[in-house]
Motif scaffolding. Structure first.
Motif, PDB file in Angstrom:
ATOM      1  N   UNK A  93      20.635  23.321  16.712  1.00 28.33           N
ATOM      2  CA  UNK A  93      21.914  22.810  16.199  1.00 28.33           C
ATOM      3  C   UNK A  93      22.020  21.299  16.444  1.00 28.33           C
ATOM      4  N   UNK A  94      21.639  20.893  17.656  1.00 26.72           N
ATOM      5  CA  UNK A  94      21.741  19.466  17.973  1.00 26.72           C
ATOM      6  C   UNK A  94      20.747  18.654  17.144  1.00 26.72           C
ATOM      7  N   UNK A  95      19.536  19.212  16.941  1.00 30.07           N
ATOM      8  CA  UNK A  95      18.564  18.526  16.086  1.00 30.07           C
ATOM      9  C   UNK A  95      19.085  18.404  14.663  1.00 30.07           C
ATOM     10  N   UNK A  96      19.673  19.463  14.151  1.00 30.96           N
ATOM     11  CA  UNK A  96      20.198  19.440  12.777  1.00 30.96           C
ATOM     12  C   UNK A  96      21.341  18.437  12.674  1.00 30.96           C
ATOM     13  N   UNK A  97      22.180  18.378  13.717  1.00 30.42           N
ATOM     14  CA  UNK A  97      23.317  17.452  13.690  1.00 30.42           C
ATOM     15  C   UNK A  97      22.833  15.998  13.689  1.00 30.42           C
ATOM     16  N   UNK A  98      21.704  15.734  14.347  1.00 24.41           N
ATOM     17  CA  UNK A  98      21.203  14.361  14.462  1.00 24.41           C
ATOM     18  C   UNK A  98      20.288  13.980  13.298  1.00 24.41           C
ATOM     19  N   UNK A  99      19.361  14.885  12.965  1.00 20.61           N
ATOM     20  CA  UNK A  99      18.308  14.535  11.999  1.00 20.61           C
ATOM     21  C   UNK A  99      18.473  15.195  10.637  1.00 20.61           C
ATOM     22  N   UNK A 116       0.863  -1.186   0.000  1.00 18.74           N
ATOM     23  CA  UNK A 116       0.000   0.000   0.000  1.00 18.74           C
ATOM     24  C   UNK A 116       0.892   1.225   0.000  1.00 18.74           C
ATOM     25  N   UNK A 117       0.264   2.380  -0.087  1.00 18.89           N
ATOM     26  CA  UNK A 117       1.010   3.620  -0.271  1.00 18.89           C
ATOM     27  C   UNK A 117       0.309   4.753   0.466  1.00 18.89           C
ATOM     28  N   UNK A 118       1.102   5.640   1.070  1.00 21.20           N
ATOM     29  CA  UNK A 118       0.501   6.878   1.571  1.00 21.20           C
ATOM     30  C   UNK A 118       1.532   8.001   1.527  1.00 21.20           C
ATOM     31  N   UNK A 119       1.037   9.208   1.470  1.00 19.07           N
ATOM     32  CA  UNK A 119       1.870  10.412   1.551  1.00 19.07           C
ATOM     33  C   UNK A 119       1.656  11.037   2.903  1.00 19.07           C
ATOM     34  N   UNK A 120       2.746  11.483   3.507  1.00 17.97           N
ATOM     35  CA  UNK A 120       2.584  12.190   4.773  1.00 17.97           C
ATOM     36  C   UNK A 120       3.768  13.118   4.991  1.00 17.97           C
ATOM     37  N   UNK A 121       3.517  14.147   5.795  1.00 15.04           N
ATOM     38  CA  UNK A 121       4.566  15.089   6.162  1.00 15.04           C
ATOM     39  C   UNK A 121       5.023  14.793   7.587  1.00 15.04           C
ATOM     40  N   UNK A 122       6.274  15.146   7.860  1.00 16.04           N
ATOM     41  CA  UNK A 122       6.745  15.008   9.239  1.00 16.04           C
ATOM     42  C   UNK A 122       7.927  15.949   9.488  1.00 16.04           C
ATOM     43  N   UNK A 123       8.275  16.027  10.747  1.00 19.71           N
ATOM     44  CA  UNK A 123       9.501  16.678  11.168  1.00 19.71           C
ATOM     45  C   UNK A 123      10.103  15.818  12.277  1.00 19.71           C
ATOM     46  N   UNK A 124      11.392  15.513  12.150  1.00 18.13           N
ATOM     47  CA  UNK A 124      12.074  14.738  13.189  1.00 18.13           C
ATOM     48  C   UNK A 124      12.813  15.703  14.095  1.00 18.13           C
ATOM     49  N   UNK A 125      12.499  15.677  15.362  1.00 14.45           N
ATOM     50  CA  UNK A 125      13.237  16.528  16.299  1.00 14.45           C
ATOM     51  C   UNK A 125      12.999  16.082  17.728  1.00 14.45           C
ATOM     52  N   UNK A 126      13.914  16.491  18.577  1.00 16.46           N
ATOM     53  CA  UNK A 126      13.768  16.294  20.015  1.00 16.46           C
ATOM     54  C   UNK A 126      13.580  17.668  20.629  1.00 16.46           C
ATOM     55  N   UNK A 127      12.423  17.867  21.260  1.00 13.99           N
ATOM     56  CA  UNK A 127      12.085  19.218  21.735  1.00 13.99           C
ATOM     57  C   UNK A 127      13.022  19.698  22.849  1.00 13.99           C
ATOM     58  N   UNK A 128      13.737  18.766  23.464  1.00 15.93           N
ATOM     59  CA  UNK A 128      14.668  19.154  24.529  1.00 15.93           C
ATOM     60  C   UNK A 128      16.038  19.577  24.001  1.00 15.93           C
ATOM     61  N   UNK A 129      16.228  19.479  22.705  1.00 11.68           N
ATOM     62  CA  UNK A 129      17.518  19.805  22.115  1.00 11.68           C
ATOM     63  C   UNK A 129      17.470  21.163  21.419  1.00 11.68           C
ATOM     64  N   UNK A 130      18.672  21.739  21.218  1.00 15.68           N
ATOM     65  CA  UNK A 130      18.802  22.967  20.440  1.00 15.68           C
ATOM     66  C   UNK A 130      18.578  22.658  18.960  1.00 15.68           C
ATOM     67  N   UNK A 145      18.245  17.519   7.448  1.00 19.50           N
ATOM     68  CA  UNK A 145      17.129  18.286   6.886  1.00 19.50           C
ATOM     69  C   UNK A 145      15.777  17.817   7.409  1.00 19.50           C
ATOM     70  N   UNK A 146      15.703  16.584   7.886  1.00 18.40           N
ATOM     71  CA  UNK A 146      14.433  16.068   8.438  1.00 18.40           C
ATOM     72  C   UNK A 146      14.017  16.835   9.683  1.00 18.40           C
ATOM     73  N   UNK A 147      14.927  17.670  10.251  1.00 19.45           N
ATOM     74  CA  UNK A 147      14.535  18.447  11.435  1.00 19.45           C
ATOM     75  C   UNK A 147      14.138  19.880  11.085  1.00 19.45           C
ATOM     76  N   UNK A 148      14.156  20.249   9.815  1.00 21.10           N
ATOM     77  CA  UNK A 148      13.773  21.617   9.442  1.00 21.10           C
ATOM     78  C   UNK A 148      12.355  21.894   9.934  1.00 21.10           C
ATOM     79  N   UNK A 149      12.132  23.097  10.498  1.00 22.21           N
ATOM     80  CA  UNK A 149      10.894  23.342  11.266  1.00 22.21           C
ATOM     81  C   UNK A 149       9.600  23.314  10.454  1.00 22.21           C
ATOM     82  N   UNK A 150       9.670  23.517   9.145  1.00 18.77           N
ATOM     83  CA  UNK A 150       8.412  23.638   8.393  1.00 18.77           C
ATOM     84  C   UNK A 150       7.953  22.339   7.742  1.00 18.77           C
ATOM     85  N   UNK A 151       8.499  21.209   8.215  1.00 12.85           N
ATOM     86  CA  UNK A 151       8.027  19.898   7.762  1.00 12.85           C
ATOM     87  C   UNK A 151       8.412  19.629   6.308  1.00 12.85           C
TER      88      UNK A 151
END
Ligand code: NI
Length: 137
Positions: free
Chosen positions: A27-33, A11-25, A35-41
């Protein structure tokens, strides 16, 4: 004892997401995730494979009617996530980072109660054609 066979529905689906840890800066989110951590999904075209393993029913010759499996996946998973922002629009990922790993586990848990207990269930989720996860491992 009948032979066990795996039946698989894609099966197939389209979805948007953002990967981030709200307790991190940021910079730390960008280092870990990255472009998947960019704020606008951003979106993915998820490809989902649901595998059910069981014995062939001697009456029907099926393990499980794949139309029935397709209807179940559409009802429980696709309707819930397709064209949604996973972080914002779904209960499942309000507190859970919507990585492919976590999405696969959530999908498994949504389907498991509706699959015959004697059947084994496996979820394979492609986030991109080259990146995919499987649960259970
Ligand atoms: Ni992503």
């Amino acid at each position: 004892m009948n032979k066990k066979v795996a039946v698989i529905r894609r099966e197939h689906f389209n979805a948007a997401h953002r990967l981030y840890n709200e307790n991190w800066s940021d910079e730390q989110n960008m280092a870990t995730f990255g472009k998947c951590s960019l704020p606008h999904y951003h979106g993915h075209n998820y490809e989902l494979e649901i595998k059910v393993i069981g014995e062939i029913d001697p009456v029907t010759g099926f393990v499980m009617d794949l139309k029935e499996l397709s209807d179940l996946v559409n009802d429980k998973v696709i309707e819930r996530f397709d064209h949604k922002n996973l972080n914002v629009d779904t209960e499942e990922f309000k507190q859970l980072n919507p990585t492919a790993e976590n999405i696969a586990v959530v999908i498994y848990d949504l389907l498991r109660p509706h699959i015959k207990p004697s059947f084994e269930l496996f979820v394979r989720l492609f986030e991109t054609p080259r990146n995919f996860v499987e649960y259970p491992a």
